[in-house]
Enzyme design. Structure first.
Site, PDB file in Angstrom:
ATOM      1  N   ASN A  42      34.361 -20.465   2.751  1.00 48.64           N
ATOM      2  CA  ASN A  42      33.134 -20.150   3.485  1.00 48.64           C
ATOM      3  C   ASN A  42      32.447 -18.971   2.825  1.00 48.64           C
ATOM      4  OD1 ASN A  42      31.252 -20.136   5.735  1.00 48.64           O
ATOM      5  ND2 ASN A  42      32.344 -18.345   6.528  1.00 48.64           N
TER       6      ASN A  42
ATOM      7  N   HIS B 129      29.819 -15.774   3.725  1.00 43.69           N
ATOM      8  CA  HIS B 129      29.288 -15.035   4.868  1.00 43.69           C
ATOM      9  C   HIS B 129      28.473 -13.838   4.358  1.00 43.69           C
ATOM     10  CE1 HIS B 129      28.897 -13.643   8.936  1.00 43.69           C
ATOM     11  NE2 HIS B 129      29.160 -12.435   8.485  1.00 43.69           N
TER      12      HIS B 129
HETATM   13  C1  GAR Z   1      23.880 -17.918   4.460  1.00 41.38           C
HETATM   14  O1  GAR Z   1      23.344 -16.626   4.386  1.00 41.38           O
HETATM   15  C2  GAR Z   1      25.356 -17.874   4.824  1.00 41.38           C
HETATM   16  O2  GAR Z   1      26.007 -16.770   4.274  1.00 41.38           O
HETATM   17  C3  GAR Z   1      25.292 -17.788   6.324  1.00 41.38           C
HETATM   18  O3  GAR Z   1      24.269 -18.692   6.675  1.00 41.38           O
HETATM   19  C4  GAR Z   1      23.279 -18.685   5.640  1.00 41.38           C
HETATM   20  C5  GAR Z   1      22.940 -20.115   5.285  1.00 41.38           C
HETATM   21  O4  GAR Z   1      21.831 -20.170   4.430  1.00 41.38           O
HETATM   22  N1  GAR Z   1      26.523 -18.107   6.937  1.00 41.38           N
HETATM   23  C6  GAR Z   1      26.987 -17.492   8.034  1.00 41.38           C
HETATM   24  O5  GAR Z   1      26.370 -16.654   8.639  1.00 41.38           O
HETATM   25  C7  GAR Z   1      28.379 -17.920   8.467  1.00 41.38           C
HETATM   26  N2  GAR Z   1      28.797 -17.153   9.580  1.00 41.38           N
HETATM   27  P1  GAR Z   1      21.493 -21.500   3.622  1.00 41.38           P
HETATM   28  O6  GAR Z   1      21.480 -22.652   4.643  1.00 41.38           O
HETATM   29  O7  GAR Z   1      20.142 -21.275   3.049  1.00 41.38           O
HETATM   30  O8  GAR Z   1      22.548 -21.692   2.578  1.00 41.38           O
END
Ligand code: GAR
EC number: 2.1.2.2
Length: 189
Positions: free
Chosen positions: A106, A108
């Site tokens: 994952n 984050h």
């Molecule tokens: C990313 O910033 C990722 O790190 C975060 O969601 C975003 C997705 O962006 N994930 C979390 O917060 C997990 N807890 P994307 O759809 O443009 O890749």
């Protein structure tokens, strides 16, 4: 190495990984994109890239186990080695965790264990800390917990807005995530 990417929203990390695969920087095949939100923009990106899409919501199923068993069926069919969570906004349950133990990663947008959850960037920004960052980790049963594989710091500058900070964090994510996946591909050989 065959990977499946799970996304729930915009899919910019999915795009960065797909671009790195296409450029020969990541030695992996993207078997499919799995999306739990039928309207997510990530699906449009996958279609443009000719990457197969599997999409269904948990609502269609009796419980999480049935939902994850359906996902598992696709992972098995496609002989997927590694599951990549790229903005997949759900807790992974025991069905997938057992079948893919230590094979789910994952990303984050914070320096875990600080600021887990859905709003990692905003929470760090509002806390007024001098730096935040990006973490890639193995997934366990918690929310944004599990052994850390890679971390990179991002300074919060005095004139940052939430938007400018988000932009810099995403830039780091789009570089770091493909790098880590390539490291895992090397190990998988
Ligand atoms: C990313 O910033 C990722 O790190 C975060 O969601 C975003 C997705 O962006 N994930 C979390 O917060 C997990 N807890 P994307 O759809 O443009 O890749």
């Amino acid at each position: 190495m065959r990977i499946a990417i799970f996304a729930s929203g915009n899919g910019s990390n999915f795009q960065a990984i797909a671009d790195a695969v296409a450029a020969g920087k990541v030695d992996a095949t993207i078997a499919f994109l799995f999306c739990d939100k039928p309207k997510a923009f990530a699906i449009e990106r996958a279609k443009k890239l000719n990457i197969p899409v599997i999409t269904f919501t948990p609502k269609r199923f009796e419980d999480r186990m049935a939902y994850e068993n359906e996902i598992l069926k696709h992972l098995d069919e496609e002989a997927v080695d590694l599951v990549v969570l790229a903005g997949y906004m759900r807790i992974v349950g025991p069905t997938l965790l057992t079948a893919y133990a230590n094979r789910i990663v994952n990303i984050h947008p914070s320096l875990l264990p600080s600021f887990p959850g859905r709003h990692g960037i905003q929470d760090a920004f509002e806390a007024g800390v001098p730096e935040t960052g990006v973490t890639v980790h193995l997934v366990d049963e918690g929310v944004d917990t599990g052994p850390i594989i890679a971390q990179e710091k991002v300074a919060i500058l005095p004139d940052d807005t939430l938007e400018s900070l988000e932009t810099r964090i995403h830039q780091v994510e789009h570089r770091l995530f493909p790098q880590v996946i390539q490291q895992l591909a090397e190990k998988n050989k």
